[in-house]
Design an enzyme around this catalytic site. Structure first.
Site, PDB file in Angstrom:
ATOM      1  CE  LYS A 101      11.995 -48.394 -29.451  1.00  0.00           C
ATOM      2  NZ  LYS A 101      10.635 -48.001 -29.084  1.00  0.00           N
TER       3      LYS A 101
ATOM      4  CD  GLU B 223      12.219 -37.723 -16.042  1.00  0.00           C
ATOM      5  OE1 GLU B 223      11.410 -36.873 -15.607  1.00  0.00           O
ATOM      6  OE2 GLU B 223      12.949 -37.526 -17.013  1.00  0.00           O
TER       7      GLU B 223
ATOM      8  CB  CYS C 225       6.522 -38.980 -15.648  1.00  0.00           C
ATOM      9  SG  CYS C 225       7.714 -37.780 -16.268  1.00  0.00           S
TER      10      CYS C 225
ATOM     11  CD  GLU D 181       3.241 -42.690 -13.894  1.00  0.00           C
ATOM     12  OE1 GLU D 181       3.707 -41.549 -14.054  1.00  0.00           O
ATOM     13  OE2 GLU D 181       3.853 -43.723 -14.199  1.00  0.00           O
TER      14      GLU D 181
END
Length: 483
Positions: A171, A246, A280, A378
């Site tokens: 997906k 992750e 990331c 982040e």
């Protein structure tokens, strides 16, 4: 979508329109808006292909040959794939070409390893006993990928799952579905049997969540935010489903006083501005020795001011667009928090070239405290937070002082200093005198809230394998019941 080897629209007939973030007025794709019913069909196809189909029963050599053909198909379609990746993500076309080429290499590496996957033997457990450890494919794998590196991240997972003998349902993000659909078509053309590699498109709640909920899916691999990853892991736990995650990062770049300042400045710029900071493993925290802090920042600001941004299709563009207006607003809100909490804004901080697309200026902060929002959360944008240090112990403490542990860089001419520092950093991917470097041979993954599990390398196949212990008795065993 591609389900059971066939191209399909959504059962509802609805679509999702995608406009290119680097070309604001251009509609470049319409993808099926899949639903739970569409996902059900894909999972059923993958389950049937695993339980009854040829793929898990092929030899490693047979799977390897087909996977090598997939790699060749990627290279044969490189320009088409790079253009789709560029238009959907907003990244520069040159970067997209490099990523597609790298992904072909990942397929080649996984193909080579697929014919050498092994278990183990135990020949010293007794004179009449022999033990075998059998490696078997884990089953149906659900893979959910994000919008920032759609082709790379699907290629970090699918070849390892297929090489282990699994079937997959992927997906992709509703923003960037194109290259994943095309990859599944290339795999089908290369000889991957129908039902082995399925792609469903649509939003997470509509077609992603079912991959965690459905007991027919044996393994879930998710790349994305900590918030969504935590939710999916909780759902999967109800089915005792294996999960690989992750998630986010807040990568430190530690620069010691003896570092090559020119090389470090160039690497730091690449680390924080690569993919417009939407990465990331971005090096978004600069932890620099106070003795070289002014000189390094002067060099870094000068580089940042000359960074060529603009049309992602431009031959010289190195810095592209951001995924959406909403994401730009989120990044801008973090800049506002940094200023409000007392950090010094040296450069950037807002939109640039807004008439052409979703561009945000390279942004550098100094005088950042470790407890500030921009040092802890982040941002997922081109925003660098600079913190000074005086001792190696302080640098390591600062590097480890967040909830994340995905990546880290150390810049030093002293190899002992660099190695000992990386040994003390709690991060799954570390670099010395470089940043955002990678190769299929090396594992990737996170510590702490950056995730669980490892992809790539030999270790990546373990994520998609089951291990069965087989005890064999040679000759007649000692009777349990004595008559």
């Amino acid at each position: 979508m591609l389900i059971d080897g066939k191209s399909r629209d959504a059962l509802s007939g609805e679509t999702i329109e995608r406009r290119s973030p680097g070309h604001r007025q251009s509609v470049i794709a319409n993808w099926p808006a899949g639903s739970t019913a569409d996902a059900d069909l894909a999972i059923a196809a993958a389950r049937k292909a695993f339980d009854n189909g040829p793929w898990p029963r092929m030899s490693g050599g047979e799977r390897s040959n087909i996977m090598h053909a997939v790699a060749a198909g990627i290279l044969a379609n490189l320009e088409e794939l790079a253009l789709a990746e560029c238009l959907e993500t907003g990244k520069p076309i040159g970067q997209a070409r490099g990523e597609i080429d790298y992904c072909a290499d990942m397929w080649r590496y996984a193909a080579g390893q697929a014919r050498g996957l092994e278990g183990d033997t135990h020949n010293a457990i007794g004179d009449n006993r022999l033990g075998l450890v059998l490696r078997e494919p884990a089953g149906v794998v659900g893979i959910i990928t994000p919008w920032n590196f759609p082709f790379i991240i699907v290629s970090e997972r699918v070849p390892w799952a297929l090489g282990a003998g699994c079937t997959v349902v992927v997906k992709p993000s509703e923003f960037t579905s194109g290259t994943t659909v095309r990859l599944a078509e290339i795999a089908l053309e290369a000889g991957v049997p129908p039902g082995v590699f399925n792609v469903i498109t649509g939003t997470g709640p509509a077609v992603g969540q079912i991959l965690a909920e459905d007991p027919r899916v044996d393994v879930l691999a998710f790349t994305g935010s900590v918030r969504v990853g935590t939710q999916l892991a909780g759902i999967a736990a109800a089915n005792i489903k294996r999960v690989g995650l992750e998630l986010g990062g807040k990568g430190p770049q530690i620069v010691f006083a003896d570092a090559d300042i020119e090389a470090a400045a160039d690497g730091i710029a690449y680390g924080v501005y690569h993919n417009a900071g939407q990465c990331c493993i971005s090096g978004s925290r600069l932890i620099v020795h106070n003795s070289i802090r002014p000189a390094l920042l002067d060099r870094l600001v000068s580089l940042s001011q000359r960074l060529p941004f603009g049309d992602p299709l431009g031959a010289t563009t190195r810095y592209g667009a951001m995924v959406s207006d909403q994401h730009i607003d989120k990044v801008a809100s973090y800049v506002d928090k940094g200023v409000a909490e007392g950090a010094e804004l040296l450069l950037g901080g807002g939109k640039v070239g807004a008439d052409a697309g979703n561009f945000f200026a390279p942004t550098v902060f100094d005088k950042v405290r470790p407890d500030m929002t921009i040092a802890q959360e982040e941002i997922f944008g081109p925003v660098l937070a600079t913190i000074g240090f005086d001792t190696p112990e302080e640098a390591v403490a600062l590097a480890n002082g967040t909830l994340f542990g995905l990546s880290a860089s150390v810049w030093s001419r002293d190899l002992e200093t660099a190695i000992q520092t990386t040994r003390r950093i709690r991060a799954g991917r570390c670099w010395i005198n470089s940043v955002i470097d990678g190769t299929p041979e090396m594992p990737i993954g996170g510590y702490k809230k950056s995730g669980v599990g490892r992809e790539l390398g030999r270790y990546g196949f373990d994520e998609y394998s089951q291990f069965k212990g087989l005890h064999m008795t040679l000759g007649r065993p000692q009777p349990w019941f004595q008559s």
